[in-house]
Write an enzyme that holds these catalytic residues in place. Structure first.
Site, PDB file in Angstrom:
ATOM      1  N   TYR A 204       0.841  -1.207   0.000  1.00  0.00           N
ATOM      2  CA  TYR A 204       0.000   0.000   0.000  1.00  0.00           C
ATOM      3  C   TYR A 204       0.874   1.254   0.000  1.00  0.00           C
ATOM      4  O   TYR A 204       0.687   2.156  -0.818  1.00  0.00           O
ATOM      5  CB  TYR A 204      -0.931   0.008   1.226  1.00  0.00           C
ATOM      6  CG  TYR A 204      -1.752   1.274   1.337  1.00  0.00           C
ATOM      7  CD1 TYR A 204      -2.891   1.459   0.548  1.00  0.00           C
ATOM      8  CD2 TYR A 204      -1.390   2.310   2.208  1.00  0.00           C
ATOM      9  CE1 TYR A 204      -3.637   2.632   0.628  1.00  0.00           C
ATOM     10  CE2 TYR A 204      -2.127   3.479   2.289  1.00  0.00           C
ATOM     11  CZ  TYR A 204      -3.261   3.636   1.503  1.00  0.00           C
ATOM     12  OH  TYR A 204      -4.001   4.788   1.577  1.00  0.00           O
TER      13      TYR A 204
ATOM     14  N   LEU B 217     -13.754   2.758   4.617  1.00  0.00           N
ATOM     15  CA  LEU B 217     -12.523   1.951   4.553  1.00  0.00           C
ATOM     16  C   LEU B 217     -11.829   1.893   5.917  1.00  0.00           C
ATOM     17  O   LEU B 217     -11.422   0.827   6.385  1.00  0.00           O
ATOM     18  CB  LEU B 217     -11.568   2.545   3.500  1.00  0.00           C
ATOM     19  CG  LEU B 217     -10.193   1.889   3.380  1.00  0.00           C
ATOM     20  CD1 LEU B 217     -10.306   0.429   2.959  1.00  0.00           C
ATOM     21  CD2 LEU B 217      -9.308   2.641   2.370  1.00  0.00           C
TER      22      LEU B 217
HETATM   23  N1  LIG Z   1      -9.433   7.054   4.877  1.00  0.00           N
HETATM   24  C1  LIG Z   1      -8.180   7.400   5.141  1.00  0.00           C
HETATM   25  O1  LIG Z   1      -7.791   7.568   6.308  1.00  0.00           O
HETATM   26  C2  LIG Z   1      -7.207   7.606   3.996  1.00  0.00           C
HETATM   27  C3  LIG Z   1      -5.957   8.146   4.310  1.00  0.00           C
HETATM   28  C4  LIG Z   1      -5.051   8.371   3.276  1.00  0.00           C
HETATM   29  C5  LIG Z   1      -5.383   8.081   1.977  1.00  0.00           C
HETATM   30  N2  LIG Z   1      -6.602   7.567   1.698  1.00  0.00           N
HETATM   31  C6  LIG Z   1      -6.901   7.305   0.278  1.00  0.00           C
HETATM   32  O2  LIG Z   1      -8.099   7.952  -0.069  1.00  0.00           O
HETATM   33  C7  LIG Z   1      -8.759   7.234  -1.101  1.00  0.00           C
HETATM   34  C8  LIG Z   1     -10.190   6.943  -0.659  1.00  0.00           C
HETATM   35  O3  LIG Z   1     -10.158   6.216   0.545  1.00  0.00           O
HETATM   36  P1  LIG Z   1     -11.466   6.067   1.470  1.00  0.00           P
HETATM   37  O4  LIG Z   1     -10.966   5.841   2.849  1.00  0.00           O
HETATM   38  O5  LIG Z   1     -12.415   7.151   1.181  1.00  0.00           O
HETATM   39  O6  LIG Z   1     -12.017   4.660   0.897  1.00  0.00           O
HETATM   40  P2  LIG Z   1     -13.523   4.053   0.907  1.00  0.00           P
HETATM   41  O7  LIG Z   1     -14.244   4.538   2.084  1.00  0.00           O
HETATM   42  O8  LIG Z   1     -13.339   2.577   0.741  1.00  0.00           O
HETATM   43  O9  LIG Z   1     -14.155   4.631  -0.441  1.00  0.00           O
HETATM   44  C9  LIG Z   1     -13.564   4.234  -1.665  1.00  0.00           C
HETATM   45  C10 LIG Z   1     -14.401   4.684  -2.838  1.00  0.00           C
HETATM   46  O10 LIG Z   1     -13.759   4.197  -4.030  1.00  0.00           O
HETATM   47  C11 LIG Z   1     -14.630   3.296  -4.718  1.00  0.00           C
HETATM   48  N3  LIG Z   1     -13.825   2.236  -5.312  1.00  0.00           N
HETATM   49  C12 LIG Z   1     -13.092   1.277  -4.691  1.00  0.00           C
HETATM   50  N4  LIG Z   1     -12.542   0.442  -5.596  1.00  0.00           N
HETATM   51  C13 LIG Z   1     -12.927   0.891  -6.817  1.00  0.00           C
HETATM   52  C14 LIG Z   1     -12.709   0.435  -8.146  1.00  0.00           C
HETATM   53  N5  LIG Z   1     -11.982  -0.660  -8.419  1.00  0.00           N
HETATM   54  N6  LIG Z   1     -13.258   1.136  -9.155  1.00  0.00           N
HETATM   55  C15 LIG Z   1     -14.025   2.216  -8.919  1.00  0.00           C
HETATM   56  N7  LIG Z   1     -14.276   2.686  -7.683  1.00  0.00           N
HETATM   57  C16 LIG Z   1     -13.735   2.026  -6.640  1.00  0.00           C
HETATM   58  C17 LIG Z   1     -15.615   2.809  -3.649  1.00  0.00           C
HETATM   59  O11 LIG Z   1     -16.862   2.360  -4.180  1.00  0.00           O
HETATM   60  P3  LIG Z   1     -17.100   0.814  -4.605  1.00  0.00           P
HETATM   61  O12 LIG Z   1     -16.535  -0.016  -3.498  1.00  0.00           O
HETATM   62  O13 LIG Z   1     -18.591   0.692  -4.760  1.00  0.00           O
HETATM   63  O14 LIG Z   1     -16.383   0.621  -5.899  1.00  0.00           O
HETATM   64  C18 LIG Z   1     -15.797   4.093  -2.845  1.00  0.00           C
HETATM   65  O15 LIG Z   1     -16.667   4.976  -3.497  1.00  0.00           O
HETATM   66  C19 LIG Z   1      -7.919   5.981  -1.357  1.00  0.00           C
HETATM   67  O16 LIG Z   1      -7.069   6.214  -2.462  1.00  0.00           O
HETATM   68  C20 LIG Z   1      -7.125   5.849  -0.061  1.00  0.00           C
HETATM   69  O17 LIG Z   1      -5.906   5.171  -0.263  1.00  0.00           O
HETATM   70  C21 LIG Z   1      -7.526   7.312   2.666  1.00  0.00           C
END
Ligand SMILES: NC(=O)c1ccc[n+]([C@@H]2O[C@H](COP(=O)([O-])OP(=O)(O)OC[C@H]3O[C@@H](n4cnc5c(N)ncnc54)[C@H](OP(=O)(O)O)[C@@H]3O)[C@@H](O)[C@H]2O)c1
Length: 264
Positions: free
Chosen positions: A157, A194
């Protein structure tokens, strides 16, 4: 009343939940026309209905699996057919797998993650850039604070996110000749579906969340909307910034903490 991204066309990947949802919301609230995608229809369609009722901008949900090149092409083509141009691409769809040691991680798992977390950002940029160049638009890549900190049992990751930050700089160099800015946004702990899923895999989810909240100087996790505001800043206001990595981290990277894992 003037809105900060009025009538601008934005594509947001992974916009149905979490950070992507916050970005879609803030962009629509600021007058943008947003096309956003995810794999699951229900959350995407519900968000589309909610935000279109409120305006002042609008949004359209497109089902799309960002690990598939044809889906990515279709989403960009759909955006241009409906809105004629693209002013901003936000690459956000990504996944953090459950924590695992290097010994337990297979090459296949690493390759799949690279495909979703990194190659999809590259391909969406590749297909959107011909339109972004015409509008002197910008790309916002959602990376991660783990690029700065590292993270336990998450080498693939962290590697995919580090590559996103590096690719951002390389594309910023290349696209400067076309007046397209390319920046990244690196969130720290942000409470999203997530984050919750990963917490549920630990022995005490509530305690894990409490610890996560204390990891920031600000004393809480970030919100989806705060990430949306940071992305809007990069897209709409940061006109002298390209190739930067904006940390939206609540100060989690500052100060010393107890970090040694060697029992004394
Ligand atoms: N949350 C944190 O603390 C955090 C911190 C640093 C970075 N990030 C980054 O921020 C981004 C979003 O994270 P999040 O925490 O918001 O995740 P999340 O809650 O899992 O939301 C992810 C979103 O992306 C979609 N998605 C996942 N796989 C996909 C695919 N193959 N094709 C199209 N859409 C897809 C999901 O919908 P579906 O599952 O329906 O496809 C959902 O809308 C990621 O890149 C993550 O690495 C998050």
């Amino acid at each position: 009343m003037s809105f900060r991204f009025n009538d601008k066309v934005a594509v947001v990947t992974g916009g149905s939940k979490g950070i992507g949802r916050g970005i879609v919301r803030v962009f629509v609230e600021n007058g943008a026309k947003v096309v956003f995608c995810a794999r699951g229809r229900a959350d995407g369609e519900a968000l589309q209905a909610e935000l279109n009722k409120a305006g002042p901008g609008s949004c359209t949900f497109v089902p799309c699996d960002m690990s598939k090149e044809d889906d990515i092409k279709r989403m960009i083509a759909f955006t241009v057919e409906h809105h004629e141009h693209i002013d901003c691409l936000v690459n956000n769809a990504g996944w953090h797998p459950p924590h695992k040691t290097t010994d337990d991680t297979t090459a296949e798992e690493f390759r799949d993650l690279l495909n979703l977390n990194l190659i999809s950002y590259f391909l969406a940029s590749k297909y959107a850039l011909p339109y972004l160049r015409k509008r002197q638009g910008s790309i916002v890549n959602v990376s991660s604070l783990t690029v700065t900190l590292g993270q336990k049992d998450a080498a693939p990751y962290v590697a995919t996110k580090g590559a996103i930050t590096s690719m951002t700089k390389a594309m910023a160099v290349d696209e400067s000749r076309n007046n397209v800015r390319v920046n990244c946004l690196s969130p720290g702990n942000v409470m999203t579906p997530l984050w919750e899923e990963l917490a549920k895999l630990t022995p005490d989810a509530a305690d894990t969340i409490k610890m996560g909240e204390k990891q920031q100087l600000i004393g809480r996790m970030g919100t989806e909307v705060e990430c949306g505001l940071a992305a809007l800043f990069l897209a709409a206001d940061a006109t002298f910034c390209t190739g930067i990595d904006l940390l939206a981290s609540g100060g989690a990277e500052l100060n010393y903490g107890i970090k040694t894992q060697i029992p004394s």
